[in-house]
Design a protein around this motif. Sequence first.
Motif, PDB file in Angstrom:
ATOM      1  N   LYS A 278     -13.485  16.994  42.072  1.00  0.00           N
ATOM      2  CA  LYS A 278     -14.276  18.010  43.184  1.00  0.00           C
ATOM      3  C   LYS A 278     -15.082  16.912  44.035  1.00  0.00           C
ATOM      4  O   LYS A 278     -15.635  17.409  44.967  1.00  0.00           O
ATOM      5  N   LYS A 279     -15.379  15.805  43.325  1.00  0.00           N
ATOM      6  CA  LYS A 279     -16.440  14.784  44.046  1.00  0.00           C
ATOM      7  C   LYS A 279     -15.711  13.698  44.894  1.00  0.00           C
ATOM      8  O   LYS A 279     -14.495  13.464  44.400  1.00  0.00           O
ATOM      9  N   GLY A 280     -16.096  13.339  45.683  1.00  0.00           N
ATOM     10  CA  GLY A 280     -15.708  11.985  46.332  1.00  0.00           C
ATOM     11  C   GLY A 280     -15.455  10.826  45.571  1.00  0.00           C
ATOM     12  O   GLY A 280     -16.117  10.725  44.555  1.00  0.00           O
TER      13      GLY A 280
ATOM     14  N   GLN B 185      -6.962  14.851  41.710  1.00  0.00           N
ATOM     15  CA  GLN B 185      -7.163  15.738  42.958  1.00  0.00           C
ATOM     16  C   GLN B 185      -5.909  16.303  43.579  1.00  0.00           C
ATOM     17  O   GLN B 185      -5.847  17.519  43.826  1.00  0.00           O
ATOM     18  N   THR B 186      -4.882  15.560  43.343  1.00  0.00           N
ATOM     19  CA  THR B 186      -3.306  16.195  43.674  1.00  0.00           C
ATOM     20  C   THR B 186      -3.024  17.196  42.872  1.00  0.00           C
ATOM     21  O   THR B 186      -2.569  18.225  42.903  1.00  0.00           O
ATOM     22  N   ALA B 187      -3.316  16.907  41.336  1.00  0.00           N
ATOM     23  CA  ALA B 187      -2.996  18.024  40.408  1.00  0.00           C
ATOM     24  C   ALA B 187      -3.917  19.223  40.798  1.00  0.00           C
ATOM     25  O   ALA B 187      -3.472  20.161  40.426  1.00  0.00           O
ATOM     26  N   LYS B 188      -5.028  18.846  41.096  1.00  0.00           N
ATOM     27  CA  LYS B 188      -6.089  20.162  41.240  1.00  0.00           C
ATOM     28  C   LYS B 188      -5.595  21.003  42.409  1.00  0.00           C
ATOM     29  O   LYS B 188      -5.502  22.265  42.341  1.00  0.00           O
ATOM     30  N   GLN B 189      -4.933  20.388  43.458  1.00  0.00           N
ATOM     31  CA  GLN B 189      -4.576  20.774  44.775  1.00  0.00           C
ATOM     32  C   GLN B 189      -3.434  21.773  44.376  1.00  0.00           C
ATOM     33  O   GLN B 189      -3.153  22.983  45.130  1.00  0.00           O
ATOM     34  N   ILE B 190      -2.419  21.188  43.595  1.00  0.00           N
ATOM     35  CA  ILE B 190      -1.322  21.896  43.129  1.00  0.00           C
ATOM     36  C   ILE B 190      -1.445  23.014  42.390  1.00  0.00           C
ATOM     37  O   ILE B 190      -0.999  24.078  42.543  1.00  0.00           O
TER      38      ILE B 190
ATOM     39  N   ILE C 216      -4.294  24.757  42.568  1.00  0.00           N
ATOM     40  CA  ILE C 216      -5.024  25.815  43.414  1.00  0.00           C
ATOM     41  C   ILE C 216      -3.924  26.509  44.185  1.00  0.00           C
ATOM     42  O   ILE C 216      -3.832  27.586  44.606  1.00  0.00           O
ATOM     43  N   THR C 217      -2.961  25.814  44.616  1.00  0.00           N
ATOM     44  CA  THR C 217      -2.062  26.165  45.623  1.00  0.00           C
ATOM     45  C   THR C 217      -0.876  27.198  44.788  1.00  0.00           C
ATOM     46  O   THR C 217      -0.526  28.121  45.166  1.00  0.00           O
ATOM     47  N   GLN C 218      -0.838  26.833  43.327  1.00  0.00           N
ATOM     48  CA  GLN C 218       0.196  27.593  42.634  1.00  0.00           C
ATOM     49  C   GLN C 218      -0.631  29.081  42.203  1.00  0.00           C
ATOM     50  O   GLN C 218      -0.008  30.020  42.176  1.00  0.00           O
ATOM     51  N   GLN C 219      -1.845  28.829  42.065  1.00  0.00           N
ATOM     52  CA  GLN C 219      -2.848  30.049  41.894  1.00  0.00           C
ATOM     53  C   GLN C 219      -2.889  30.893  43.136  1.00  0.00           C
ATOM     54  O   GLN C 219      -2.899  32.170  43.141  1.00  0.00           O
ATOM     55  N   LYS C 220      -2.746  30.465  44.155  1.00  0.00           N
ATOM     56  CA  LYS C 220      -2.915  31.084  45.614  1.00  0.00           C
ATOM     57  C   LYS C 220      -1.472  31.902  45.538  1.00  0.00           C
ATOM     58  O   LYS C 220      -1.330  33.060  46.176  1.00  0.00           O
ATOM     59  N   ASN C 221      -0.326  30.935  45.257  1.00  0.00           N
ATOM     60  CA  ASN C 221       0.857  31.776  45.388  1.00  0.00           C
ATOM     61  C   ASN C 221       0.920  32.800  44.374  1.00  0.00           C
ATOM     62  O   ASN C 221       1.735  33.763  44.678  1.00  0.00           O
ATOM     63  N   ASN C 222       0.456  32.751  43.057  1.00  0.00           N
ATOM     64  CA  ASN C 222       0.597  33.835  42.322  1.00  0.00           C
ATOM     65  C   ASN C 222      -0.092  34.911  42.610  1.00  0.00           C
ATOM     66  O   ASN C 222       0.172  35.992  42.437  1.00  0.00           O
ATOM     67  N   ILE C 223      -1.328  34.920  43.215  1.00  0.00           N
ATOM     68  CA  ILE C 223      -2.108  35.811  43.468  1.00  0.00           C
ATOM     69  C   ILE C 223      -1.306  36.663  44.674  1.00  0.00           C
ATOM     70  O   ILE C 223      -1.355  37.870  45.049  1.00  0.00           O
ATOM     71  N   ASP C 224      -0.784  35.780  45.571  1.00  0.00           N
ATOM     72  CA  ASP C 224       0.101  36.551  47.002  1.00  0.00           C
ATOM     73  C   ASP C 224       1.153  37.296  46.151  1.00  0.00           C
ATOM     74  O   ASP C 224       1.686  38.394  46.692  1.00  0.00           O
ATOM     75  N   LEU C 225       1.865  36.660  45.075  1.00  0.00           N
ATOM     76  CA  LEU C 225       3.016  37.292  44.361  1.00  0.00           C
ATOM     77  C   LEU C 225       2.674  38.824  43.958  1.00  0.00           C
ATOM     78  O   LEU C 225       3.067  39.668  43.996  1.00  0.00           O
ATOM     79  N   PHE C 226       1.405  38.742  43.216  1.00  0.00           N
ATOM     80  CA  PHE C 226       0.757  39.775  42.383  1.00  0.00           C
ATOM     81  C   PHE C 226       0.516  40.830  43.548  1.00  0.00           C
ATOM     82  O   PHE C 226       0.898  41.904  43.285  1.00  0.00           O
ATOM     83  N   HIS C 227      -0.191  40.549  44.711  1.00  0.00           N
ATOM     84  CA  HIS C 227      -0.460  41.573  45.860  1.00  0.00           C
ATOM     85  C   HIS C 227       0.813  41.762  46.613  1.00  0.00           C
ATOM     86  O   HIS C 227       0.790  43.073  47.085  1.00  0.00           O
ATOM     87  N   SER C 228       1.711  40.973  46.685  1.00  0.00           N
ATOM     88  CA  SER C 228       3.037  41.566  47.348  1.00  0.00           C
ATOM     89  C   SER C 228       3.778  42.694  46.446  1.00  0.00           C
ATOM     90  O   SER C 228       4.406  43.380  46.956  1.00  0.00           O
TER      91      SER C 228
END
Length: 348
Positions: free
Chosen positions: A46-48, A118-123, A125-137
């Motif tokens: 999360k830090k530079g 950072q890349t792993a965290k971004q992946i 976050i993206t996966q979590q966002k996709n999962n949330i989108d799948l749930f609401h979809s």
Amino acid sequence: MLTEIILLLAVVFLPIFIPIFIIPLTLGNGSLYFKRFKSSMILDEKKGLAKQGLLWFSILSPICYFISLGIISWYGYKISLTSKGLEVFLSISVFPLGFLSLIIPLSVFVSRLHATKQTAKQIEITQQKNNIDLFHSHRKELFSYFSQIGEIEYLDCLIGKYKIHPKVHKIFFIGNPEDGAPIANEAEFKKIEQKISNAQFFLDSIIKDTNPSQTYNFYINHFCSEIYRLSMTLGLPEIHVDLAQKSIYVPTNIDNQEEKQLLTVGTTTDEAVAAYRYIKSYFTNLCHFAGREPETANYDPTGQEMVNIGYEELKYIDTGVKFRTAKEEKTIEKLHHEIKNNITSNEL
């Protein structure tokens, strides 16, 4: 001899201890040194990069070793800003300069590790966002699925609107938004299947009046109560609101307990059958959306005769109007006539 050992230990360990002491004080978090050390020496995605303690450790340690080894290598020499002096400096500083050169590979290694985290965290976050989108979809598709059915009128006395209450998705599907699309709650589906089967059994017994001494009990205590419980679980206001307004409260005694007022499901056989058919059709559509076939578990829910009842024997309740001629005098209308007379006589 002892002095030389102390100097050797100082040369070996001081270049490590100095950064370990300074870095936690400047970059660490926490009131205790151990906490500050732990927080500063762990790569935080999360830090530079400039705020990573390991990066500064990879830079300061070689510098400290360069200085400590340099002091030993340069001892007895004087500074000479000439080509000869530079040549001597390079010849006597091979070892210190070797440690200093470690700054580049060590800092690059740390920066790569940081970038990887950072890349792993971004992946993640993206996966979590996709999962949330799948749930609401999935939830949105449930609403869309039922909106395609439209209104259906049952026996000219009940209009099923097939609207989804938000709680239906929560009851019949298990999962957290972070985990993606939810799965069917089999336990809840089977529970509703059993309740519908119970309602069908009791309605059949009421219509045919197979056990006259128990018919009133089957109707008020079992069938009507089961229908309203199913309606509340499935979120069908057409039954527990609209049809309930046409119904009446009647006194009943359950297991010799205090007398209670229970609500009938309408006042006619048509209304009772219509409520049952709407519930079963609604639930069948819910099963199809969940990718499962509704199961039939027809047996005597009173426990008196645990004998399977064939589907064909009860099919007349699900379709057609054969139920209207199953008995010459309609049982539910007869019960309501008796209820009305009892209420009238009690008032007098």
